[in-house]
Design a protein around this motif. Structure first.
Motif, PDB file in Angstrom:
ATOM      1  N   GLN A 157       0.788  -1.308   0.273  1.00 25.97           N
ATOM      2  CA  GLN A 157       0.047  -0.019   0.008  1.00 25.97           C
ATOM      3  C   GLN A 157       0.756   1.290  -0.100  1.00 25.97           C
ATOM      4  O   GLN A 157       0.492   2.310  -0.644  1.00 25.97           O
ATOM      5  CB  GLN A 157      -0.993   0.068   1.204  1.00 25.97           C
ATOM      6  CG  GLN A 157      -1.932  -1.189   1.207  1.00 25.97           C
ATOM      7  CD  GLN A 157      -2.683  -1.545   2.240  1.00 25.97           C
ATOM      8  OE1 GLN A 157      -2.226  -1.101   3.506  1.00 25.97           O
ATOM      9  NE2 GLN A 157      -3.770  -1.728   2.463  1.00 25.97           N
ATOM     10  N   LEU A 158       1.972   1.259   0.799  1.00 33.51           N
ATOM     11  CA  LEU A 158       2.998   2.285   0.761  1.00 33.51           C
ATOM     12  C   LEU A 158       3.339   2.569  -0.670  1.00 33.51           C
ATOM     13  O   LEU A 158       3.771   3.589  -1.200  1.00 33.51           O
ATOM     14  CB  LEU A 158       3.973   2.212   1.794  1.00 33.51           C
ATOM     15  CG  LEU A 158       3.499   2.489   3.168  1.00 33.51           C
ATOM     16  CD1 LEU A 158       4.765   2.591   4.105  1.00 33.51           C
ATOM     17  CD2 LEU A 158       2.962   4.110   3.304  1.00 33.51           C
ATOM     18  N   ALA A 159       3.797   1.234  -1.225  1.00 29.64           N
ATOM     19  CA  ALA A 159       4.211   1.402  -2.754  1.00 29.64           C
ATOM     20  C   ALA A 159       3.438   2.190  -3.630  1.00 29.64           C
ATOM     21  O   ALA A 159       3.744   3.185  -4.649  1.00 29.64           O
ATOM     22  CB  ALA A 159       4.528   0.094  -3.230  1.00 29.64           C
ATOM     23  N   GLN A 160       2.041   2.000  -3.593  1.00 31.14           N
ATOM     24  CA  GLN A 160       0.944   2.643  -4.189  1.00 31.14           C
ATOM     25  C   GLN A 160       1.118   4.220  -3.925  1.00 31.14           C
ATOM     26  O   GLN A 160       0.927   5.161  -4.934  1.00 31.14           O
ATOM     27  CB  GLN A 160      -0.369   2.312  -4.081  1.00 31.14           C
ATOM     28  CG  GLN A 160      -0.597   0.586  -4.401  1.00 31.14           C
ATOM     29  CD  GLN A 160      -0.863   0.779  -6.182  1.00 31.14           C
ATOM     30  OE1 GLN A 160      -0.970   1.447  -6.693  1.00 31.14           O
ATOM     31  NE2 GLN A 160      -0.672  -0.616  -6.613  1.00 31.14           N
ATOM     32  N   GLN A 161       1.120   4.541  -2.521  1.00 30.90           N
ATOM     33  CA  GLN A 161       1.119   5.974  -2.340  1.00 30.90           C
ATOM     34  C   GLN A 161       2.656   6.673  -2.898  1.00 30.90           C
ATOM     35  O   GLN A 161       2.752   7.767  -3.314  1.00 30.90           O
ATOM     36  CB  GLN A 161       1.315   6.137  -0.725  1.00 30.90           C
ATOM     37  CG  GLN A 161      -0.032   5.630  -0.130  1.00 30.90           C
ATOM     38  CD  GLN A 161       0.086   5.936   1.295  1.00 30.90           C
ATOM     39  OE1 GLN A 161       1.091   6.604   1.982  1.00 30.90           O
ATOM     40  NE2 GLN A 161      -0.745   5.104   2.176  1.00 30.90           N
ATOM     41  N   ALA A 162       3.700   5.757  -2.756  1.00 33.10           N
ATOM     42  CA  ALA A 162       5.018   6.266  -3.528  1.00 33.10           C
ATOM     43  C   ALA A 162       4.821   6.357  -4.903  1.00 33.10           C
ATOM     44  O   ALA A 162       5.368   7.496  -5.718  1.00 33.10           O
ATOM     45  CB  ALA A 162       6.252   5.432  -3.116  1.00 33.10           C
ATOM     46  N   LEU A 163       4.179   5.563  -5.620  1.00 33.44           N
ATOM     47  CA  LEU A 163       3.904   5.417  -6.965  1.00 33.44           C
ATOM     48  C   LEU A 163       3.036   6.978  -7.456  1.00 33.44           C
ATOM     49  O   LEU A 163       3.541   7.794  -8.220  1.00 33.44           O
ATOM     50  CB  LEU A 163       2.948   4.351  -7.572  1.00 33.44           C
ATOM     51  CG  LEU A 163       2.656   4.414  -8.822  1.00 33.44           C
ATOM     52  CD1 LEU A 163       3.621   4.530  -9.962  1.00 33.44           C
ATOM     53  CD2 LEU A 163       1.678   3.143  -9.423  1.00 33.44           C
ATOM     54  N   ALA A 164       2.027   7.209  -6.636  1.00 37.97           N
ATOM     55  CA  ALA A 164       1.275   8.535  -6.929  1.00 37.97           C
ATOM     56  C   ALA A 164       2.138   9.601  -6.658  1.00 37.97           C
ATOM     57  O   ALA A 164       2.117  10.697  -7.385  1.00 37.97           O
ATOM     58  CB  ALA A 164       0.109   8.570  -5.823  1.00 37.97           C
ATOM     59  N   GLN A 165       3.242   9.629  -5.799  1.00 38.33           N
ATOM     60  CA  GLN A 165       4.108  10.909  -5.352  1.00 38.33           C
ATOM     61  C   GLN A 165       5.053  10.763  -6.749  1.00 38.33           C
ATOM     62  O   GLN A 165       5.738  12.003  -7.064  1.00 38.33           O
ATOM     63  CB  GLN A 165       4.863  10.767  -4.414  1.00 38.33           C
ATOM     64  CG  GLN A 165       4.014  10.622  -3.055  1.00 38.33           C
ATOM     65  CD  GLN A 165       5.064  10.561  -1.956  1.00 38.33           C
ATOM     66  OE1 GLN A 165       6.132  10.576  -1.859  1.00 38.33           O
ATOM     67  NE2 GLN A 165       4.291   9.940  -0.755  1.00 38.33           N
ATOM     68  N   SER A 204      12.288   8.533  -8.534  1.00 36.82           N
ATOM     69  CA  SER A 204      12.034   7.841  -7.309  1.00 36.82           C
ATOM     70  C   SER A 204      11.237   8.702  -6.248  1.00 36.82           C
ATOM     71  O   SER A 204      11.545   9.895  -6.347  1.00 36.82           O
ATOM     72  CB  SER A 204      13.497   7.377  -6.754  1.00 36.82           C
ATOM     73  OG  SER A 204      14.155   6.568  -7.540  1.00 36.82           O
ATOM     74  N   ALA A 205      10.673   7.843  -5.576  1.00 42.27           N
ATOM     75  CA  ALA A 205       9.896   8.631  -4.323  1.00 42.27           C
ATOM     76  C   ALA A 205       9.680   7.653  -3.343  1.00 42.27           C
ATOM     77  O   ALA A 205       9.737   6.507  -3.356  1.00 42.27           O
ATOM     78  CB  ALA A 205       8.534   9.333  -4.843  1.00 42.27           C
ATOM     79  N   THR A 206       9.505   8.232  -2.016  1.00 47.79           N
ATOM     80  CA  THR A 206       9.505   7.532  -0.640  1.00 47.79           C
ATOM     81  C   THR A 206       8.158   7.810   0.035  1.00 47.79           C
ATOM     82  O   THR A 206       7.831   8.929   0.253  1.00 47.79           O
ATOM     83  CB  THR A 206      10.522   7.698   0.274  1.00 47.79           C
ATOM     84  OG1 THR A 206      11.862   7.154  -0.496  1.00 47.79           O
ATOM     85  CG2 THR A 206      10.518   6.753   1.469  1.00 47.79           C
ATOM     86  N   ALA A 207       7.254   6.870   0.460  1.00 45.37           N
ATOM     87  CA  ALA A 207       6.004   7.034   1.237  1.00 45.37           C
ATOM     88  C   ALA A 207       6.487   6.325   2.477  1.00 45.37           C
ATOM     89  O   ALA A 207       7.068   5.389   2.629  1.00 45.37           O
ATOM     90  CB  ALA A 207       4.583   6.483   0.461  1.00 45.37           C
ATOM     91  N   ALA A 208       6.013   6.942   3.720  1.00 45.47           N
ATOM     92  CA  ALA A 208       6.312   6.469   5.044  1.00 45.47           C
ATOM     93  C   ALA A 208       5.189   6.718   5.932  1.00 45.47           C
ATOM     94  O   ALA A 208       4.349   7.674   5.724  1.00 45.47           O
ATOM     95  CB  ALA A 208       7.551   7.251   5.517  1.00 45.47           C
ATOM     96  N   VAL A 209       4.986   5.808   6.873  1.00 39.74           N
ATOM     97  CA  VAL A 209       4.289   5.779   8.150  1.00 39.74           C
ATOM     98  C   VAL A 209       5.265   5.475   9.259  1.00 39.74           C
ATOM     99  O   VAL A 209       6.252   4.990   9.150  1.00 39.74           O
ATOM    100  CB  VAL A 209       2.956   4.825   8.229  1.00 39.74           C
ATOM    101  CG1 VAL A 209       2.175   5.216   6.926  1.00 39.74           C
ATOM    102  CG2 VAL A 209       3.569   3.539   8.074  1.00 39.74           C
ATOM    103  N   PRO A 210       4.994   5.919  10.332  1.00 41.10           N
ATOM    104  CA  PRO A 210       5.864   5.616  11.673  1.00 41.10           C
ATOM    105  C   PRO A 210       6.282   3.985  11.627  1.00 41.10           C
ATOM    106  O   PRO A 210       5.365   3.240  11.650  1.00 41.10           O
ATOM    107  CB  PRO A 210       5.211   5.895  12.927  1.00 41.10           C
ATOM    108  CG  PRO A 210       3.965   7.052  12.389  1.00 41.10           C
ATOM    109  CD  PRO A 210       3.821   6.688  11.038  1.00 41.10           C
ATOM    110  N   GLY A 211       7.459   3.835  11.484  1.00 39.10           N
ATOM    111  CA  GLY A 211       7.906   2.462  11.733  1.00 39.10           C
ATOM    112  C   GLY A 211       8.215   1.772  10.112  1.00 39.10           C
ATOM    113  O   GLY A 211       8.658   0.520   9.968  1.00 39.10           O
ATOM    114  N   LEU A 212       7.696   2.325   9.040  1.00 37.06           N
ATOM    115  CA  LEU A 212       7.903   1.749   7.857  1.00 37.06           C
ATOM    116  C   LEU A 212       7.790   2.761   6.703  1.00 37.06           C
ATOM    117  O   LEU A 212       7.235   3.883   6.764  1.00 37.06           O
ATOM    118  CB  LEU A 212       6.461   1.021   7.549  1.00 37.06           C
ATOM    119  CG  LEU A 212       6.445   0.199   6.248  1.00 37.06           C
ATOM    120  CD1 LEU A 212       7.419  -0.891   6.035  1.00 37.06           C
ATOM    121  CD2 LEU A 212       4.991  -0.498   6.019  1.00 37.06           C
TER     122      LEU A 212
END
Length: 311
Positions: A157-165, A204-212
């Protein structure tokens, strides 16, 4: 489902009612239907007509980890769906289908176990709720699929967020014929895109939540040029910008065999589609996605008239 051990079964009436209820309640957010849910009584699937174009992808990811509320998105369409359903079970980030353990389980002698009983479990898998032409059935699996019973954010799911970014786009279309200029039948039209992070990559882009955190990297693989005359060109590169004195493009071009007279606005419509390869890694997992982005333009083509006179 392609697994030969999958037992397909028709749940047409119940599935239709559930899909209609979900759509009416707004739980299937992001879906705009033309005529609602269409179910064929003679087949084991229902169709959902979605207005927005899809972005195909098949990420691989592990189980539920990380902090923060979970959101569930069908990777091939970008449509948000409920992460769980009383009827369908839990959304699986790995195949975009819903999984639910069959309770009580089938007898140990049932072939669906593939000889694995009592290890693992038999699941009822519903892909019709998220995929046009999707099929429902039973399958054995050694462990719960990604996202089963969980509410935390997964790496996929974070990969999908990074893709959007990444904000990937279609080609920044460039041709030797610009604006109101006319090309000629039989002469090469050079095709290229301006190269940048969002039009060709890498990006490249990075998406994050606490701990991941998850980082996605995209690189264009090819551009398919639909030239409006019924033919196309597939270029494994961004193309070569035109230079003074050039005749034939060394990398990407198209030669029209007829004029654009009689076409709408007297021009051929051009659609350029970039295929992007996206890889992601983070949270001890990795995966890959394939997405496409389009751009459009038009080109006018005339015919050279030769006048021969005799003295």
């Amino acid at each position: 489902m392609d697994d030969p051990h999958v037992r397909c079964r028709s749940e047409h009436a119940m599935l239709t009612a559930v899909l209609v209820a979900l759509a009416a309640s707004g739980l299937l957010t992001g879906i705009a239907t033309a005529g609602g849910v269409t179910c064929d009584p003679g087949k084991q699937f229902c169709l959902i007509e979605v207005e927005q174009p899809g972005n195909p992808g098949q990420p691989s990811q592990p189980g539920d980890v990380g902090a923060g509320p979970r959101t569930c998105v069908v990777s091939s369409t970008g449509v948000s769906v409920p992460c769980s359903s009383d009827h369908f079970g839990w959304f699986n980030d790995g195949d975009d289908c819903y999984w639910r353990r069959v309770e009580p389980p089938p007898p140990a002698t049932d072939s669906i176990w593939q000889g694995h009983h009592p290890a693992g479990a038999v699941y009822s898998v519903s892909c019709a709720a998220t995929h046009p032409n999707g099929v429902d059935g039973w399958v054995w699996a050694a462990a719960d699929p990604p996202g089963y019973g969980g509410t935390g954010v997964t790496p996929a799911q974070l990969a999908q967020q990074a893709l959007a970014q990444l904000a990937l786009t279609g080609p920044a279309i460039r041709m030797t014929i610009e604006g109101d200029e006319h090309g000629l039948v039989g002469l090469p039209v050079w095709l290229w895109t301006e190269v940048g992070p969002t039009t060709w990559g890498p990006n490249s882009a990075t998406a994050a939540v606490p701990g991941l955190s998850v980082t996605a990297t995209a690189q264009a693989r090819q551009v398919v040029w639909e030239m409006g005359d019924g033919r196309s060109e597939t270029c494994k590169n961004p193309g070569t910008p035109y230079y003074t004195g050039g005749v034939t493009s060394p990398t990407c071009q198209h030669i029209y065999e007829q004029s654009s007279a009689g076409q709408a606005n007297e021009a051929f419509p051009v659609t350029a589609t970039t295929t992007w390869d996206v890889t992601w890694t983070g949270g001890g997992a990795s995966g890959a996605l394939t997405v496409t982005r389009q751009s459009t333009a038009s080109v006018r083509i005339g015919e050279m008239q030769v006048l021969i006179t005799q003295e």
